[in-house]
Scaffold this active site. Sequence first.
Site, mmCIF file in Angstrom:
data_model
loop_
_atom_site.group_PDB
_atom_site.id
_atom_site.type_symbol
_atom_site.label_atom_id
_atom_site.label_comp_id
_atom_site.label_asym_id
_atom_site.label_seq_id
_atom_site.Cartn_x
_atom_site.Cartn_y
_atom_site.Cartn_z
ATOM 1 N N HIS A 1 -9.143 4.042 -1.126
ATOM 2 C CA HIS A 1 -7.764 3.543 -1.063
ATOM 3 C C HIS A 1 -7.450 2.611 -2.236
ATOM 4 O O HIS A 1 -7.332 1.408 -2.069
ATOM 5 C CB HIS A 1 -7.559 2.837 0.275
ATOM 6 C CG HIS A 1 -6.185 2.293 0.508
ATOM 7 N ND1 HIS A 1 -5.038 2.893 0.022
ATOM 8 C CD2 HIS A 1 -5.770 1.192 1.185
ATOM 9 C CE1 HIS A 1 -3.972 2.164 0.385
ATOM 10 N NE2 HIS A 1 -4.397 1.134 1.084
ATOM 11 N N CYS B 1 0.823 -1.210 0.000
ATOM 12 C CA CYS B 1 0.000 0.000 0.000
ATOM 13 C C CYS B 1 0.852 1.254 0.000
ATOM 14 O O CYS B 1 0.328 2.369 -0.120
ATOM 15 C CB CYS B 1 -0.944 -0.012 1.190
ATOM 16 S SG CYS B 1 -1.942 -1.511 1.228
#
Lengths: 388, 128
Positions: A334, A84
């Site tokens: 996200h 991420c």
Amino acid sequence: MSDVRVAGVGLTAFGATPERTGRDLFGEASIEAFEDAGVPRADVEALFYGNFMGELAEHQGHQGPLMAEAAGVRAPATRYEAACASGGAAVREAVTRIRNGENDVVLVGGTERMTNLGTGGATEALALAADDLWEVRAGMTFPGAYALMAQAYFEEYGGEREDLAHIAVKNHEHALPNEKAQYQQEIEVTDVLEAPQVSTPLGLYDSCPISDGAAAVVLTSEAYAEETGLEAPVSITGSGQGGDRMALHDREYLARSPAAREAGEEAYEDAGISASDIDVAEVHDCFTIAEAIALEALDLEPVGEGITAARAGRTTADGDLPVNLSGGLKAKGHPVGATGVAQIAELTSILRGDHPNSEHVEDATAALAHNAGGTVASALVHILEVER
Amino acid sequence: MSDEVRDAGYDDWLDAVEEGEAYYLESPEGHGSLPPRRVCPDCGSTDLEEAPLPETGEIETFSITYVPTPDFGEDAPYAIAIAEFGPVRITGQVVGVDVEDVENGQTVELEVVASETTGERVVGFRPR
Ligand SMILES: [Zn+2]
């Protein structure tokens, strides 16, 4: 070290657009970034690009050249992968190159297509950020890992689900005027507490959504900005990266983030400022607990107190240090490879005064972006400052 | 993926647990780690020896997982936990008790169990 100018930023709306390809998403973000920058595509010397699950979501590796093409850029292009934190890793590489004098103009970007995988497929793909042998095969999911951290935090420092709920409520509140956010929708503490459980103590509203989206920024050297008369008041003045053991169970502390601490210390020193100089921050709130632990690691909250920051109003839009004015990962969304770049884009707009939430931090001069990979085995921190 | 080709080191370790001979890797400075591994991540020593794992561990943190990956679809809800076994911590699923009865500080024994979804081997913790 010379500073790096943020010449232009571009973002797609984050959300669920399962049919849109990664190249289409990144193409859109890049168009906005070039329009914002007023820099000709022909001047771009390299693309630094973040993406995490392209092989699973699109059966597509080797995304660097593909995305340079999508952006209309003919230049060497490399994909960076740090789970991420892939986007943040791409930003750091670009900053380093410009500072070293190797490049004057670069495009930095990140994209993730996720919703076409469905919830199960995306959950499986996100789990790739953990240790496959020792975590994933035991049944640890990505929310499960942060749940283990949350439970450990409660045990060590206290706190309760309601404290975490206030973090989610705050970030949803911040996203309300942000048209690029996945959720422009107000929620209440009770909504968070009563939402279906994902992995105790975390529920559905403690978790960021699964998102599609892309982000792009054009970065230049000071010299290029001055020679060409660019209007680029925001600079990246500090960069830091920290690392840690891969598996959560191998960390010294289960409820702390030493990689973020290392990254923060390096970035503060690099920029020549300290945590108390930060006026506004975007931190990696993939789960509510992640925001609390990150604030502590970055010295923006004392250890053991980050969990109460939102509830007490310290990190709300009208607080001393507004955190995640974009809505954060929680409400803005996200798309993992895009997130670290999107944080730079949002903070640039906030500091320039052209963000829907700029009014809350009109006098802000220094901003911090924190992007985390896995259970923070990778952490990237960047400091942005604006000339006023 | 692991159906046919074993993961050397990891699968050997699961075999050892099944045979009641669980071990960890110990460096001369006493650091513990899990295989497969050639270098101690704490001190860099390449002189790693197998040492017997303590018979019981203690749950340090746990979570009841309701939304699993597809590989554990039939297993949920289950309690995932991190337990400390002397010099190493291990992640595993708490088995043999209701998920509601799992607690921090619980004493557990290591056991290899099978996923109800895939039949694959899974590290389990059985409270005693
Ligand atoms: Zn050692």
